[in-house]
Design an enzyme around this catalytic site. Structure first.
Site, PDB file in Angstrom:
ATOM      1  N   GLN A 250       5.992  22.249-139.656  1.00  0.00           N
ATOM      2  CA  GLN A 250       6.190  22.092-138.210  1.00  0.00           C
ATOM      3  C   GLN A 250       4.901  22.312-137.427  1.00  0.00           C
ATOM      4  O   GLN A 250       4.699  21.713-136.372  1.00  0.00           O
ATOM      5  CB  GLN A 250       7.277  23.048-137.729  1.00  0.00           C
ATOM      6  CG  GLN A 250       8.652  22.730-138.283  1.00  0.00           C
ATOM      7  CD  GLN A 250       9.096  21.317-137.950  1.00  0.00           C
ATOM      8  OE1 GLN A 250       9.215  20.936-136.784  1.00  0.00           O
ATOM      9  NE2 GLN A 250       9.334  20.507-138.976  1.00  0.00           N
ATOM     10  N   HIS A 253       2.876  19.309-136.100  1.00  0.00           N
ATOM     11  CA  HIS A 253       3.249  18.539-134.909  1.00  0.00           C
ATOM     12  C   HIS A 253       2.107  18.487-133.895  1.00  0.00           C
ATOM     13  O   HIS A 253       1.895  17.465-133.239  1.00  0.00           O
ATOM     14  CB  HIS A 253       4.489  19.137-134.248  1.00  0.00           C
ATOM     15  CG  HIS A 253       5.766  18.508-134.701  1.00  0.00           C
ATOM     16  ND1 HIS A 253       6.246  17.339-134.182  1.00  0.00           N
ATOM     17  CD2 HIS A 253       6.671  18.896-135.633  1.00  0.00           C
ATOM     18  CE1 HIS A 253       7.387  17.022-134.763  1.00  0.00           C
ATOM     19  NE2 HIS A 253       7.671  17.962-135.652  1.00  0.00           N
ATOM     20  N   GLU A 318      12.988  27.093-131.092  1.00  0.00           N
ATOM     21  CA  GLU A 318      13.598  25.765-131.189  1.00  0.00           C
ATOM     22  C   GLU A 318      14.266  25.575-132.559  1.00  0.00           C
ATOM     23  O   GLU A 318      15.433  25.230-132.659  1.00  0.00           O
ATOM     24  CB  GLU A 318      12.527  24.700-130.980  1.00  0.00           C
ATOM     25  CG  GLU A 318      13.027  23.279-131.143  1.00  0.00           C
ATOM     26  CD  GLU A 318      11.913  22.255-131.102  1.00  0.00           C
ATOM     27  OE1 GLU A 318      12.227  21.061-130.973  1.00  0.00           O
ATOM     28  OE2 GLU A 318      10.734  22.632-131.226  1.00  0.00           O
ATOM     29  N   HIS A 319      13.493  25.751-133.623  1.00  0.00           N
ATOM     30  CA  HIS A 319      14.014  25.643-134.989  1.00  0.00           C
ATOM     31  C   HIS A 319      14.012  27.028-135.634  1.00  0.00           C
ATOM     32  O   HIS A 319      13.005  27.719-135.571  1.00  0.00           O
ATOM     33  CB  HIS A 319      13.140  24.723-135.840  1.00  0.00           C
ATOM     34  CG  HIS A 319      12.925  23.359-135.280  1.00  0.00           C
ATOM     35  ND1 HIS A 319      11.744  22.985-134.661  1.00  0.00           N
ATOM     36  CD2 HIS A 319      13.740  22.275-135.250  1.00  0.00           C
ATOM     37  CE1 HIS A 319      11.838  21.725-134.274  1.00  0.00           C
ATOM     38  NE2 HIS A 319      13.040  21.270-134.612  1.00  0.00           N
ATOM     39  N   ASP A 352      15.059  16.976-138.508  1.00  0.00           N
ATOM     40  CA  ASP A 352      14.181  16.118-137.719  1.00  0.00           C
ATOM     41  C   ASP A 352      14.411  14.642-138.003  1.00  0.00           C
ATOM     42  O   ASP A 352      14.251  13.801-137.113  1.00  0.00           O
ATOM     43  CB  ASP A 352      12.716  16.445-138.009  1.00  0.00           C
ATOM     44  CG  ASP A 352      12.186  17.588-137.161  1.00  0.00           C
ATOM     45  OD1 ASP A 352      12.899  18.042-136.251  1.00  0.00           O
ATOM     46  OD2 ASP A 352      11.047  18.027-137.415  1.00  0.00           O
ATOM     47  N   HIS A 411      36.166  23.376 -91.754  1.00  0.00           N
ATOM     48  CA  HIS A 411      36.957  23.485 -92.968  1.00  0.00           C
ATOM     49  C   HIS A 411      38.399  23.903 -92.625  1.00  0.00           C
ATOM     50  O   HIS A 411      39.369  23.370 -93.164  1.00  0.00           O
ATOM     51  CB  HIS A 411      36.355  24.537 -93.915  1.00  0.00           C
ATOM     52  CG  HIS A 411      35.114  24.093 -94.625  1.00  0.00           C
ATOM     53  ND1 HIS A 411      33.957  23.751 -93.968  1.00  0.00           N
ATOM     54  CD2 HIS A 411      34.860  23.960 -95.955  1.00  0.00           C
ATOM     55  CE1 HIS A 411      33.040  23.431 -94.864  1.00  0.00           C
ATOM     56  NE2 HIS A 411      33.558  23.546 -96.085  1.00  0.00           N
TER      57      HIS A 411
END
Length: 428
Positions: A250, A253, A318-319, A352, A411
Site C-alpha cells: 500500500q 500508492h 482506511e485499510h 482493491d 408555522h
C-alpha cells in the site's frame, strides 16, 4: 504499554503543502467556471499534453479499444466485475422503502431514490486504476443511476485501453479521456460539451481530492479522500515478511501514504525495518514506497490485544489487516475502520482489485463517522407523510402549541388552518 518505535511526519509538516494545493485548485475551478471548455482544454494540454478533437470517445472508438485487448484481460475484468456486481446487488437488497401508520390516520414513509447523474473519476498516471472503474461506474449502475459519466487521463499520450474497457463493461453512458482537476471541474460545473452531474465519486491525487472538497455543496461527493492508508495488526502468529509485504503493497500508492505496523510481537517489531529494506531492493515501485515508509511509516509495539484495539480505533485507518490468531475478535470489537481484512489469507490487494467489496474508502480518520463507497451512497432516502382529516386536526393542535413555544407564528398558522378545516364540530 504502547511504545512508538517509529513515528511519521507530523500534521504541521504537511500543512504548507496542503495550503498550496488549496490555492491552486481554487484558481483552476474559477477558471473552468468562467471559461468552460476553453479552460479545460488548456489545462489538459498543460498537465497531460493531451488535446484531441473531442475528449469524449465515440462508441466506435470504445469498441475498437476493447477489441485490441487480449482475451485474458477481458476475462479478468469480467471476473472482477461479476464479484463486485454480486456484492453490490446483495447490498442493494438490504435497502427497502418504508411506510408505517404511526397513529390512526397518519402514514409516514420513505422512498429510496437513485441520484440522477454521477461523474466517476478513474485515476491514471503511473497507475492506471482499472479497478476504480468497477468500483464507481458499476456500483452506480447497480444503484440505478441513469446517467454515469466516466473520466480518466491519457496514459503516456495514448488511450488507456484497459481502463476504458472496464468503464464500458461497467455500463458508463459517457467516457471522456480527460484527467485531473480539469476532469473533476468539468463534470461538476459543466461546460458546453459536458453536462454537469449531481454527484462526484472516485479517488485521485491531492489536487483531485481538494477539487472534490471545494466542489462539495455544488455537487455531492462520496468521500473527502486523502492518500491511501494501511494498518497491519499483527501478533506472533505471523512473520515480518508478510507484514512488510503488506505494508509496502500500500505504501507504493504514493510518497505520502501512511503504512503502520501495530503489533504485540517484539520479534516482528525488531525485524520489520530490516525486512522492509530487503524487499525494497527488489520492489519495482521502491522509489515511491521507500519514501512513504521513511516519512509516513510507523511501528507501534503493544503489550496486549486490547491495547492494539484501542490504538487501531484511534488511528481509524482506511485499510486494516488483522494478522492474528483470532481476527474475528477485532471484527466484533473494532469500530473505526474503512475496510477490514481478516486473517493472513486475505489482503488489501484483494479488496482493491477483485474480491467484491468497494475500494473507495474513508481516510484521514474519516472512518470515525463514515464507511466507504457502496450502492447506498448513490441513493437518496427521502421521507413523506400523508394524514387523514381527523389526524390532521389532532396533530395540528399539538403542532400549534409547539410552534407558539418557539414563536413561529407562520408555522402556527399552518397548523391552526388544518384544525379549523378538518376539526369538525371541535373546530375553534
Amino acid at each position: 504499554m504502547i511504545r512508538y518505535l517509529k513515528s511519521a511526519q507530523t500534521a504541521a509538516e504537511t500543512a504548507e503543502a496542503d495550503r498550496k494545493v488549496r490555492q491552486t485548485v481554487e484558481g483552476i475551478l474559477d477558471d473552468v467556471a468562467a471559461r468552460g471548455d476553453e479552460a479545460v482544454r488548456e489545462l489538459s494540454e498543460r498537465f497531460d499534453k493531451w488535446s484531441p478533437p473531442s475528449f469524449r470517445l465515440t462508441q466506435a472508438e470504445i469498441d475498437a479499444l476493447i477489441a485490441s485487448l487480449p482475451a485474458q484481460v477481458i476475462e479478468d475484468i469480467t471476473f472482477a466485475q461479476v464479484q463486485i456486481r454480486r456484492f453490490a446487488e446483495a447490498q442493494l437488497g438490504t435497502i427497502h422503502d418504508l411506510e408505517i401508520e404511526t397513529l390512526p390516520g397518519v402514514r409516514l414513509g420513505h422512498r429510496n431514490i437513485p441520484v440522477a447523474s454521477v461523474g466517476c473519476y478513474v485515476p491514471g498516471g503511473r497507475y492506471p486504476m482499472v479497478a476504480s472503474a468497477h468500483m464507481s461506474v458499476l456500483t452506480a449502475k447497480v444503484a440505478g443511476v441513469k446517467r454515469v459519466i466516466a473520466c480518466t487521463p491519457p496514459l503516456g499520450g495514448k488511450l488507456p485501453a484497459a481502463t476504458i474497457a472496464a468503464m464500458a463493461m461497467a455500463g458508463a453512458d459517457e467516457i471522456h479521456v480527460l484527467g485531473g482537476m480539469q476532469a473533476v471541474a468539468a463534470m461538476a460545473i459543466g461546460t458546453a460539451t459536458i453536462a454537469p452531474v449531481d454527484m462526484l465519486v472516485g479517488p485521485g491525487n491531492a489536487y483531485v481530492a481538494e477539487a472534490k472538497r471545494q466542489l462539495y455543496g455544488r455537487v455531492g461527493i462520496d468521500l473527502f479522500a486523502g492518500p491511501t492508508e494501511t494498518l497491519i495488526i499483527a501478533d506472533d502468529s505471523v512473520d515480518a515478511e508478510m507484514c512488510a509485504t503488506d505494508l509496502l503493497g500500500q505504501a507504493e500508492h504514493g510518497p505520502t501514504s501512511p503504512a503502520i505496523l501495530l503489533t504485540t510481537s517484539k520479534r516482528i517489531a525488531e525485524q520489520i525495518e530490516g525486512e522492509i529494506a530487503r524487499q525494497l531492493t527488489t520492489l519495482a515501485t521502491a522509489d515511491v514506497a521507500s519514501v512513504a515508509w521513511a516519512d509516513h511509516g510507523q511501528v507501534i509495539l503493544c503489550d496486549t490485544e486490547q491495547e492494539m484495539l484501542e490504538e487501531a480505533d484511534r488511528i481509524a485507518s482506511e485499510h486494516v489487516q488483522v494478522l492474528t490468531q483470532n481476527p474475528r475478535w477485532f471484527l466484533e470489537n473494532l469500530t473505526n475502520f474503512g475496510a477490514l481484512f481478516l486473517g493472513p489469507q486475505t489482503n488489501v490487494a484483494f479488496g482493491d482489485k477483485v474480491i467484491g467489496t468497494n475500494h473507495t474508502l474513508p481516510t484521514k480518520k474519516a472512518a470515525r463517522y463514515t464507511g466507504g463507497l457502496w450502492v447506498g451512497k448513490f441513493i437518496k432516502t427521502c421521507t413523506y407523510q400523508e394524514v387523514d382529516d381527523a389526524a390532521s386536526a389532532m396533530v395540528g393542535e399539538y403542532c400549534s402549541r409547539l410552534c407558539a413555544i418557539e414563536n413561529f407564528a407562520g408555522h402556527k398558522a399552518q397548523a391552526d388552518l388544518r384544525v379549523r378545516r378538518y376539526g369538525g364540530r371541535n373546530a375553534a
